[in-house]
Design a protein around this motif. Structure first.
Motif, mmCIF file in Angstrom:
data_model
loop_
_atom_site.group_PDB
_atom_site.id
_atom_site.type_symbol
_atom_site.label_atom_id
_atom_site.label_comp_id
_atom_site.label_asym_id
_atom_site.label_seq_id
_atom_site.Cartn_x
_atom_site.Cartn_y
_atom_site.Cartn_z
ATOM 1 N N LYS A 157 0.853 -1.182 0.000
ATOM 2 C CA LYS A 157 0.000 0.000 0.000
ATOM 3 C C LYS A 157 0.895 1.240 0.000
ATOM 4 O O LYS A 157 1.845 1.330 0.783
ATOM 5 N N PRO A 158 0.655 2.197 -0.877
ATOM 6 C CA PRO A 158 1.525 3.387 -0.950
ATOM 7 C C PRO A 158 1.525 4.185 0.350
ATOM 8 O O PRO A 158 0.553 4.154 1.125
ATOM 9 N N ASP A 159 2.606 4.904 0.588
ATOM 10 C CA ASP A 159 2.682 5.793 1.753
ATOM 11 C C ASP A 159 1.794 7.018 1.564
ATOM 12 O O ASP A 159 1.258 7.566 2.527
ATOM 13 N N TYR A 160 1.662 7.447 0.317
ATOM 14 C CA TYR A 160 0.768 8.557 -0.023
ATOM 15 C C TYR A 160 0.092 8.227 -1.347
ATOM 16 O O TYR A 160 0.608 7.451 -2.157
ATOM 17 N N GLY A 161 -1.049 8.845 -1.569
ATOM 18 C CA GLY A 161 -1.754 8.643 -2.824
ATOM 19 C C GLY A 161 -2.617 7.397 -2.822
ATOM 20 O O GLY A 161 -2.681 6.656 -1.835
ATOM 21 N N PRO A 162 -3.298 7.136 -3.931
ATOM 22 C CA PRO A 162 -4.256 6.033 -4.010
ATOM 23 C C PRO A 162 -3.582 4.666 -4.086
ATOM 24 O O PRO A 162 -2.461 4.548 -4.598
ATOM 25 N N GLN A 163 -4.255 3.648 -3.578
ATOM 26 C CA GLN A 163 -3.761 2.276 -3.725
ATOM 27 C C GLN A 163 -4.296 1.703 -5.036
ATOM 28 O O GLN A 163 -4.955 0.663 -5.073
ATOM 29 N N GLU A 164 -3.981 2.404 -6.079
ATOM 30 C CA GLU A 164 -4.419 2.034 -7.420
ATOM 31 C C GLU A 164 -3.398 2.593 -8.399
ATOM 32 O O GLU A 164 -2.992 3.747 -8.295
ATOM 33 N N MET A 165 -2.979 1.773 -9.335
ATOM 34 C CA MET A 165 -1.949 2.194 -10.269
ATOM 35 C C MET A 165 -2.428 3.337 -11.150
ATOM 36 O O MET A 165 -3.551 3.327 -11.666
ATOM 37 N N ASN A 166 -1.575 4.343 -11.301
ATOM 38 C CA ASN A 166 -1.836 5.436 -12.231
ATOM 39 C C ASN A 166 -1.218 5.036 -13.564
ATOM 40 O O ASN A 166 -0.004 5.052 -13.724
ATOM 41 N N ALA A 167 -2.050 4.643 -14.508
ATOM 42 C CA ALA A 167 -1.553 4.065 -15.756
ATOM 43 C C ALA A 167 -0.639 5.027 -16.517
ATOM 44 O O ALA A 167 0.382 4.618 -17.069
ATOM 45 N N LYS A 168 -0.984 6.293 -16.547
ATOM 46 C CA LYS A 168 -0.188 7.248 -17.315
ATOM 47 C C LYS A 168 1.105 7.640 -16.602
ATOM 48 O O LYS A 168 2.167 7.720 -17.215
ATOM 49 N N SER A 169 1.031 7.864 -15.277
ATOM 50 C CA SER A 169 2.181 8.398 -14.544
ATOM 51 C C SER A 169 2.912 7.369 -13.697
ATOM 52 O O SER A 169 3.997 7.643 -13.181
ATOM 53 N N GLY A 170 2.326 6.188 -13.525
ATOM 54 C CA GLY A 170 2.972 5.174 -12.714
ATOM 55 C C GLY A 170 3.009 5.548 -11.248
ATOM 56 O O GLY A 170 2.075 6.176 -10.730
ATOM 57 N N VAL A 171 4.089 5.180 -10.556
ATOM 58 C CA VAL A 171 4.260 5.512 -9.143
ATOM 59 C C VAL A 171 5.600 6.226 -8.982
ATOM 60 O O VAL A 171 6.489 6.142 -9.842
ATOM 61 N N THR A 172 5.756 6.921 -7.865
ATOM 62 C CA THR A 172 6.967 7.713 -7.621
ATOM 63 C C THR A 172 7.578 7.341 -6.284
ATOM 64 O O THR A 172 6.862 7.167 -5.287
ATOM 65 N N GLY A 173 8.905 7.228 -6.249
ATOM 66 C CA GLY A 173 9.619 7.010 -5.004
ATOM 67 C C GLY A 173 10.254 8.305 -4.529
ATOM 68 O O GLY A 173 10.830 9.055 -5.326
ATOM 69 N N VAL A 174 10.148 8.586 -3.233
ATOM 70 C CA VAL A 174 10.729 9.802 -2.657
ATOM 71 C C VAL A 174 11.594 9.387 -1.470
ATOM 72 O O VAL A 174 11.187 8.538 -0.668
ATOM 73 N N SER A 175 12.776 9.987 -1.355
ATOM 74 C CA SER A 175 13.701 9.513 -0.319
ATOM 75 C C SER A 175 14.506 10.626 0.315
ATOM 76 O O SER A 175 14.575 11.748 -0.187
ATOM 77 N N ALA A 176 15.144 10.269 1.420
ATOM 78 C CA ALA A 176 16.214 11.048 2.039
ATOM 79 C C ALA A 176 17.399 10.093 2.118
ATOM 80 O O ALA A 176 17.243 8.939 2.509
ATOM 81 N N ARG A 177 18.578 10.563 1.740
ATOM 82 C CA ARG A 177 19.725 9.646 1.696
ATOM 83 C C ARG A 177 21.052 10.389 1.736
ATOM 84 O O ARG A 177 21.112 11.606 1.576
ATOM 85 N N PHE A 178 22.112 9.600 1.946
ATOM 86 C CA PHE A 178 23.490 10.067 1.850
ATOM 87 C C PHE A 178 23.794 10.369 0.380
ATOM 88 O O PHE A 178 23.097 9.866 -0.512
ATOM 89 N N HIS A 179 24.835 11.151 0.134
ATOM 90 C CA HIS A 179 25.170 11.498 -1.250
ATOM 91 C C HIS A 179 25.523 10.241 -2.036
ATOM 92 O O HIS A 179 26.454 9.512 -1.695
ATOM 93 N N LEU A 180 24.797 10.000 -3.096
ATOM 94 C CA LEU A 180 24.991 8.835 -3.953
ATOM 95 C C LEU A 180 25.869 9.217 -5.141
ATOM 96 O O LEU A 180 25.693 10.280 -5.731
ATOM 97 N N VAL A 181 26.805 8.346 -5.493
ATOM 98 C CA VAL A 181 27.636 8.560 -6.673
ATOM 99 C C VAL A 181 27.146 7.615 -7.771
ATOM 100 O O VAL A 181 27.203 6.398 -7.630
ATOM 101 N N ALA A 182 26.628 8.194 -8.851
ATOM 102 C CA ALA A 182 26.181 7.408 -9.999
ATOM 103 C C ALA A 182 27.355 7.285 -10.959
ATOM 104 O O ALA A 182 27.743 8.254 -11.621
ATOM 105 N N PHE A 183 27.926 6.099 -11.011
ATOM 106 C CA PHE A 183 29.177 5.880 -11.739
ATOM 107 C C PHE A 183 29.011 4.667 -12.645
ATOM 108 O O PHE A 183 28.671 3.577 -12.176
ATOM 109 N N ASN A 184 29.227 4.863 -13.938
ATOM 110 C CA ASN A 184 29.032 3.802 -14.916
ATOM 111 C C ASN A 184 30.357 3.429 -15.574
ATOM 112 O O ASN A 184 31.198 4.286 -15.826
ATOM 113 N N VAL A 185 30.502 2.141 -15.867
ATOM 114 C CA VAL A 185 31.724 1.644 -16.500
ATOM 115 C C VAL A 185 31.348 0.982 -17.820
ATOM 116 O O VAL A 185 30.565 0.027 -17.849
#
Length: 297
Positions: A157-185
Motif C-alpha cells: 500500500k503506498p505511503d501517499y496517494g491512491p492504492q491504485e496504479m496510475n496508468a499514465k504516470s505510474g508511481v513515484t519514489g521519494v527519499s532522504a539519503r546520503f550522497h549517492l555517486v552514480a558511476f558507470n563503466v
C-alpha cells in the motif's frame, strides 16, 4: 542558510521539448539553483540536479511533477534503465545546515503533495516507513508493468496517494539519503550478458561490494555495454574499489574497460580517495587541492 540537494529522475530522455518543459520549472526560480540536467537516450531518462532553499526546492519539484504528469505517458515508455513512474524517484540529500531528519521531513512533504495529484508514492532509504521499503531496488521490483498487481497487495500500500496504479504516470519514489555517486563503466563488447554477469558479482546482493548497486545495460548507439552503478556510500566503498573489481571480473571474459561515466555530481573527497589510490600519494589531504583554499577565501 539551509541548503538541500534534490536529484529528481524523469522517465524521458529522448524528447527534448518535453524535457525542456520539465526543466523550465527550475530555471530563474528564487532559492533554486539548477546545477545540471542530463538526458540519456539509451536509458530514456533525465536526471536533474538542484541545490537551494528547501521550501523553494520543494515547490519547484512539485511543479515539475505536474508538468511530467502532462507530458510523459508511461504506457508508451521504453528504455534501458529500471523505472516505475514518469517521475521515477525524488531523492533529498543534506548539504548545509540540513540534517538527514530534515530531508525525511522534505520527502514526506513532497510525497503528500504528489499523492494528492493521484500518483501513488513510496518512501525509501532513510525516509522509509518500513524496513522492507528502505532498498529502492526492492520497492521498484517488477517496475512499471508489475505495479498494476503489486500495488493491490496489502504490504505494498503506498505511503501517499491512491492504492491504485496510475496508468499514465505510474508511481513515484521519494527519499532522504546520503550522497549517492552514480558511476558507470563501459566495456568494449556488445554482449549485455557479460555486463549482467559482472554486475551480479560487483553488487552487494550478489555477494559483492557492500554499498554498491549495479546492473548491466546495453548502449545501443555505441555498440557497447555498461555496468551501471549507484555507490550509496563512497566513504565505505570507494569509487576506485568498484572500478578495480569490474576490471578484474572483465578479464574473465576477455573484455576490458573502454571508459567510465559520471552521472551528476561527485563529492571532492571521492576524487581525492581515487587520486590517492591510483597516484599512490602518501597522506594526501583535502586542503592540498588549490581550489579548496580559493573557495574558502
Amino acid at each position: 542558510m539551509k541548503k538541500v540537494m534534490c536529484i529528481p529522475n524523469y522517465s524521458e530522455g529522448r524528447d527534448l521539448d518535453k524535457i525542456d518543459k520539465i526543466v523550465e520549472c527550475f530555471r530563474a526560480k528564487e532559492g533554486v539553483k539548477l546545477i545540471d540536467y542530463q538526458p540519456d537516450k539509451d536509458h530514456n531518462r533525465t536526471v536533474v540536479e538542484l541545490i537551494g532553499d528547501p521550501d523553494a526546492i520543494i515547490d519547484a519539484v512539485v511543479e515539475s511533477v505536474k508538468v511530467a504528469q502532462e507530458v510523459i505517458d508511461m504506457t508508451k515508455h521504453e528504455g534501458g534503465h529500471p523505472r516505475m513512474g514518469a517521475v521515477d524517484v525524488i531523492p533529498f540529500v543534506p548539504v548545509k545546515d540540513v540534517t538527514t531528519e530534515d530531508c525525511v521531513e522534505y520527502a514526506n512533504r513532497v510525497g503528500k503533495a504528489v499523492g494528492e495529484l493521484g500518483i501513488p508514492v513510496y518512501l525509501y532509504e532513510d525516509a522509509a516507513t518500513t524496513p522492507e521499503r528502505k532498498n529502492l531496488a526492492k520497492v521498484r521490483k517488477g517496475q512499471y508493468e508489475g505495479f498494476f498487481e503489486k500495488i493491490k497487495e496489502a504490504e505494498w500500500k503506498p505511503d501517499y496517494g491512491p492504492q491504485e496504479m496510475n496508468a499514465k504516470s505510474g508511481v513515484t519514489g521519494v527519499s532522504a539519503r546520503f550522497h549517492l555517486v552514480a558511476f558507470n563503466v563501459n566495456l568494449n563488447t556488445d554482449k549485455v550478458e557479460i555486463a549482467d554477469a559482472i554486475a551480479k558479482k560487483v553488487r552487494h546482493v550478489g555477494g559483492g561490494l557492500r554499498f554498491v548497486k549495479a546492473i548491466g545495460l546495453p548502449l545501443e548507439e555505441r555498440n557497447q555495454v555498461q555496468v551501471s552503478m549507484n555507490l550509496v556510500n563512497f566513504e565505505k566503498t570507494a569509487v576506485y574499489q568498484a572500478l578495480e573489481m569490474i576490471k578484474f571480473e572483465a578479464q574473465r571474459y576477455g573484455v576490458s574497460v573502454y571508459g567510465t561515466e559520471l552521472i551528476g555530481l561527485i563529492p571532492l573527497q571521492a576524487l581525492i580517495d581515487s587520486a590517492q589510490y591510483y597516484m599512490q600519494i602518501e597522506n594526501f589531504e583535502y586542503d592540498q587541492v588549490l581550489e579548496t583554499l580559493l573557495i574558502g577565501e
